[in-house]
Design a protein around this motif. Sequence first.
Motif, short mmCIF file in Angstrom:
data_model
loop_
_atom_site.label_atom_id
_atom_site.label_comp_id
_atom_site.label_asym_id
_atom_site.label_seq_id
_atom_site.Cartn_x
_atom_site.Cartn_y
_atom_site.Cartn_z
N GLU A 1 4.69 -2.62 12.88
CA GLU A 1 4.01 -1.65 13.95
C GLU A 1 5.05 -0.65 14.52
OE1 GLU A 1 0.64 -2.84 16.20
OE2 GLU A 1 0.23 -3.98 14.34
N GLY A 2 4.36 0.62 14.26
CA GLY A 2 5.30 1.77 14.72
C GLY A 2 6.39 2.31 13.90
N GLN A 3 6.20 1.64 12.69
CA GLN A 3 7.06 1.76 11.70
C GLN A 3 6.61 2.98 10.69
OE1 GLN A 3 10.55 0.89 11.64
NE2 GLN A 3 9.67 0.30 13.54
N PRO A 4 7.38 3.74 9.77
CA PRO A 4 6.39 4.60 8.87
C PRO A 4 5.69 3.80 7.72
CG PRO A 4 9.04 5.16 9.07
CD PRO A 4 8.77 3.78 9.69
N ASN A 5 4.51 4.50 7.40
CA ASN A 5 3.55 3.78 6.86
C ASN A 5 4.39 3.23 5.28
OD1 ASN A 5 1.45 4.46 8.18
ND2 ASN A 5 1.09 6.29 7.43
N ALA A 6 5.16 3.97 4.85
CA ALA A 6 5.62 3.58 3.34
C ALA A 6 6.58 2.27 3.60
CB ALA A 6 6.40 4.59 2.94
N SER A 7 6.89 1.73 5.01
CA SER A 7 7.89 0.74 4.99
C SER A 7 7.06 -0.41 4.74
CB SER A 7 8.38 0.66 6.46
OG SER A 7 7.42 0.49 7.39
N LEU A 8 5.73 -0.35 4.73
CA LEU A 8 4.85 -1.60 4.74
C LEU A 8 4.22 -1.56 3.38
CD1 LEU A 8 1.97 -3.28 6.84
CD2 LEU A 8 1.46 -2.30 4.80
N TRP A 9 3.75 -0.07 3.19
CA TRP A 9 2.95 -0.14 1.87
C TRP A 9 3.66 -0.16 0.49
CZ3 TRP A 9 -1.62 -1.81 2.51
CH2 TRP A 9 -2.40 -1.52 3.77
N ASP A 10 4.74 0.19 0.66
CA ASP A 10 5.88 0.18 -0.60
C ASP A 10 5.80 -1.28 -1.13
OD1 ASP A 10 6.42 2.94 -0.82
OD2 ASP A 10 8.36 2.88 0.06
N PRO A 11 6.37 -2.10 -0.10
CA PRO A 11 6.44 -3.63 -1.01
C PRO A 11 5.01 -4.29 -0.98
CG PRO A 11 6.86 -3.48 1.45
CD PRO A 11 6.80 -2.06 0.92
N VAL A 12 3.98 -4.07 -0.33
CA VAL A 12 2.78 -4.30 -0.71
C VAL A 12 2.10 -3.95 -1.98
CG1 VAL A 12 0.42 -4.63 -0.07
CG2 VAL A 12 2.07 -4.84 1.60
N PHE A 13 2.17 -2.63 -2.24
CA PHE A 13 1.87 -1.83 -3.53
C PHE A 13 2.69 -2.49 -4.87
CE2 PHE A 13 -0.98 0.77 -1.08
CZ PHE A 13 -1.48 1.57 -1.86
N ALA A 14 3.93 -2.65 -4.56
CA ALA A 14 4.75 -3.39 -5.52
C ALA A 14 4.46 -4.55 -6.01
CB ALA A 14 6.32 -3.08 -5.12
N GLU A 15 3.77 -5.42 -4.78
CA GLU A 15 3.54 -6.77 -5.06
C GLU A 15 2.11 -6.68 -5.97
OE1 GLU A 15 2.64 -10.16 -2.84
OE2 GLU A 15 4.98 -10.35 -2.59
N HIS A 16 1.40 -5.70 -5.71
CA HIS A 16 0.23 -5.39 -6.73
C HIS A 16 0.52 -4.61 -8.10
CE1 HIS A 16 -1.72 -6.71 -3.02
NE2 HIS A 16 -2.66 -7.02 -3.70
N GLY A 17 1.87 -4.49 -8.41
CA GLY A 17 2.02 -3.93 -9.65
C GLY A 17 1.88 -2.35 -9.72
N THR A 18 1.85 -1.69 -8.62
CA THR A 18 1.74 -0.28 -8.51
C THR A 18 2.83 0.40 -7.70
OG1 THR A 18 0.07 1.55 -8.52
CG2 THR A 18 0.01 -0.26 -6.76
N VAL A 19 2.62 1.82 -7.46
CA VAL A 19 3.72 2.34 -6.47
C VAL A 19 2.73 3.06 -5.45
CG1 VAL A 19 5.31 4.21 -6.35
CG2 VAL A 19 5.32 2.84 -8.41
N TYR A 20 3.23 3.03 -4.45
CA TYR A 20 2.68 3.50 -3.24
C TYR A 20 2.86 5.12 -3.06
CZ TYR A 20 1.58 5.11 1.45
OH TYR A 20 1.30 5.95 2.81
N SER A 21 1.70 5.77 -2.83
CA SER A 21 1.88 7.29 -2.32
C SER A 21 0.64 7.44 -1.57
CB SER A 21 1.63 8.26 -3.48
OG SER A 21 0.26 8.09 -4.05
#
Length: 228
Positions: free
Chosen positions: A91-111
């Motif tokens: 909460e309050g952190q940059p979007n990428a701090s969460l979505w980078d690892p979550v997208f990685a777990e799904h085999g893709t790269v966040y943008s």
Amino acid sequence: MSGRIHFVRHAETLFNVNGQLQGWCDSPLTARGEAQVAALGEWMRDVPLAAAFMSDLTRTRTTMAGALAGHPQLVPTPMTELREWHFGGWEGQPNASLWDPVFAEHGTVYSPGSAAFGAMTANGFDSVLDAIHRLDPVGRAENAAAVNARMTVALATVVAAANLALQQDAGDIVVVTHGAVLGTLLRALIPGHRATAGFPNCAIVSVSPQGDGWVAATVDASCAAPLV
């Protein structure tokens, strides 16, 4: 026809502009957000309304106040069940701090705005929610079961109000909530529903009763980009 439900995402906030995760925390509306609220009030002014429900967070309360500018007699019901997904330690952190690892777990790269999110959620949001919960560094983020439980409660309340309004020909229902929750609610209400893109701030999705179910209109973004 009475009994429609108008789902609205809250107006633009400082965290939206900064690319920060809000979840259950809050930030003030921007000048553009205030203009969106005014535009939403005009959009809703001639819509007959029987009831109003909103998340109990500040940004949704402020957006709802604008939505009901032409309906001063209507008192909205705040619901904790309509809060955004809880992002725990992000909460309050940059979007990428969460979505980078979550997208990685799904085999893709966040943008930002990546079409990969549609593929990741083609069968629902559970795998994404459970990944957020599992990866949260402080262990406070909601899992899919928790989010689905409160969506069930929220929808039961809203749909009951819509059915009553339909029976009494009393008007429509307005619900002001959050981007991720809006997608979750629509998927729960209309099985298989998929938005082709995200929901802009102050976007409206109206759903109408049809037979034993519901049908959704396209996203109305006319209040999302007013002049400021």
